[in-house]
Design an enzyme around this catalytic site. Sequence first.
Site, PDB file in Angstrom:
ATOM      1  CE1 TYR A   1      -4.047   2.030   0.921  1.00  0.00           C
ATOM      2  CE2 TYR A   1      -2.576   3.115   2.469  1.00  0.00           C
ATOM      3  CZ  TYR A   1      -3.778   3.078   1.789  1.00  0.00           C
ATOM      4  OH  TYR A   1      -4.703   4.073   1.985  1.00  0.00           O
TER       5      TYR A   1
ATOM      6  CE  LYS B   1      -3.723   4.751  -1.429  1.00  0.00           C
ATOM      7  NZ  LYS B   1      -4.815   5.213  -2.296  1.00  0.00           N
TER       8      LYS B   1
END
Length: 246
Positions: free
Chosen positions: A153, A157
């Site tokens: 993640y 991101k």
Amino acid sequence: MTDTRIAIVTGASRGIGRAIALRLARDGRHVVCVARSQGPLDELVAEITSAGGRATAKPCDLADAGAVAAMVESVASELGRIDILVNNAGITRDNLILRMSDDEWDDVVNTNLKAVFVACRAAARPMMKGKFGRIVNIASTSGLVGNAGQANYAAAKSGLTGLTKTIARELGGKGITANVIAPGFVQTDMTKDLPQQVIDGVKAMMAVRQLGTPEDIAAAVAYATSDEAGFLTGQTIAVDGGMTMC
Ligand code: NAP
């Protein structure tokens, strides 16, 4: 500017994306609401239209790159333009790096990073044709400072930052801006199962000592996608209650 701005918002079926869709509709945009689940999208469109706004539901699985491109192209052909693209949809598949599977990595990178690249690429031409574009990619403070258990993640991101800055440089001369908004902890389905102990720890790290609301993020998106934000580009704005301040 006479015509209604056409805005695509992904992940609009709930949480932050739903709040963004409602806010942009309230600001007079025609909002194309994207997610996998048709029911919540139809409810959202009904809510927007009954309040006098304009909206369309576009179910799409963003994990399928071909479907993402087709979705964006269909918006351009059906509505004639794309002015605003908010890539908000995101998933987590948390695990410590030693245990993280290839599938956990691929699922998160495909939905949170590759889909954003494909959507931006597909929207770029219609935006160039209209000599106007506002792209906002929703990242996370995990991508700014890392987070144990979120290698996939945080990498996806963080990748949005490089993607967005590059788009800002490549398309800035065509009237197109691109920015990242990086939320901190916000009350949504994504955070609802966090243990109270974790929530308390997070609040202690935040200057404002409280979690954000989806509307807090929507307000920042409303500005970054407005006509008046033409001088704001290539930026990463952390909307995190003063958690990172970096
Ligand atoms: P959420 O409540 O879990 O909602 C996620 C949204 O993404 C849903 O609308 C979901 O719709 C959609 N989505 C997920 N996978 C999809 C796919 N393959 N295709 C199409 N749509 C998909 O999440 P949230 O908390 O609102 O988060 C929104 C964004 O903010 C995410 O990018 C997240 O990483 C970021 N963020 C959130 C927080 C937070 O504290 N909540 C903090 C930092 C960053 P369907 O399931 O119907 O497809």
